[in-house]
Design an enzyme around this catalytic site. Structure first.
Site, PDB file in Angstrom:
ATOM      1  N   ASP A  81      -8.362   5.333  -4.361  1.00 58.78           N
ATOM      2  CA  ASP A  81      -8.033   3.812  -4.651  1.00 58.78           C
ATOM      3  C   ASP A  81      -8.518   3.399  -5.773  1.00 58.78           C
ATOM      4  OD1 ASP A  81     -10.427   3.259  -4.091  1.00 58.78           O
ATOM      5  OD2 ASP A  81      -9.857   2.185  -1.948  1.00 58.78           O
ATOM      6  N   GLU A  83       0.649  -1.256  -0.011  1.00 57.71           N
ATOM      7  CA  GLU A  83      -0.011  -0.136  -0.189  1.00 57.71           C
ATOM      8  C   GLU A  83       1.056   1.294  -0.069  1.00 57.71           C
ATOM      9  OE1 GLU A  83      -3.287  -0.173  -0.221  1.00 57.71           O
ATOM     10  OE2 GLU A  83      -3.986  -2.055   0.921  1.00 57.71           O
TER      11      GLU A  83
END
Length: 217
Positions: free
Chosen positions: A43, A34
């Site tokens: 995202d 991440e």
């Protein structure tokens, strides 16, 4: 099913070898997957996200333009990683090692979400103690918003890689236990069988040729 350790980074493998806690393994793995972004970004599902893939901050959704310091990110990341492992420990009904807990936490709590996860075949197999079947199920979750992430032009090629890594973490040591189950435990004449305590034949009387062996575990 042999665990493909080659999918994991040197850093993660070193932590596993050092015997660190599940939140520490999870933290390193999530950092690799991440990153650690201090300014909110969208995202793949369009959700505003920050730090190590956090879509909420103290139970409130991340908003566009949100910025935090590195220290704030580190504190919240660690809090959520500890929370994720605690959720795994509370909800998974079979014994797991620290490495396995990190794998389940990444796949289930952090990535799929607990709703999707607890309704899945993976979850049923995991809580039935069918670890190898559960780990194979992880590898099936390679679609992102309907896109097959094995197809490079869908721009989500990291998904199958992550699933292979989460599968490796979740089944870490399972192949070794299977060998122990079939050979050492069945051929021993007596003993404490301390490593048998989480195996399927716990407490049962086992056949070994013409001998019957009462498993001490």
């Amino acid at each position: 099913m042999a665990v493909d350790k080659s999918t994991l980074s040197v850093a993660v493998l070193a932590l596993i070898a050092a015997g660190v806690s599940a939140p520490v393994i999870l933290g390193q793995f999530l950092y690799e997957k991440e990153a650690d972004r201090l300014t909110a970004y969208r995202d793949s599902k369009g959700l505003w996200t920050i730090c190590k893939g956090l879509t909420t901050w103290r139970d409130k959704p991340i908003q566009e333009g949100r910025h935090v310091t590195a220290e704030q990110c580190d504190t919240e990341n660690k809090r959520r990683e500890t929370q994720a492992i605690a959720w795994v420990e509370h909800n998974v009904k079979v014994p797991l090692t620290a490495t396995q807990k990190a794998g389940v936490a990444s796949f289930c709590y952090w990535n799929l979400g607990v709703g999707n996860c607890t309704r899945s075949t993976f979850w049923r197999e995991l809580n039935a103690g069918n670890m190898q079947a559960a780990c194979e199920q992880i590898k099936r979750w390679i679609y992102d918003s309907g896109r097959d992430c094995r197809i490079r032009t869908n721009h989500c090629a990291g998904q199958p890689v992550r699933r292979a890594q989460e599968s490796a973490l979740t089944c870490w040591g399972v192949d070794e236990l299977a060998i122990f189950d079939k050979t050492v435990c069945l051929s021993a004449d007596n003993g404490t069988f301390t490593r048998c305590q989480s195996l399927p034949h716990r407490g049962k009387t086992l056949e070994n040729g013409s001998r019957r062996i009462a498993a001490a575990c």
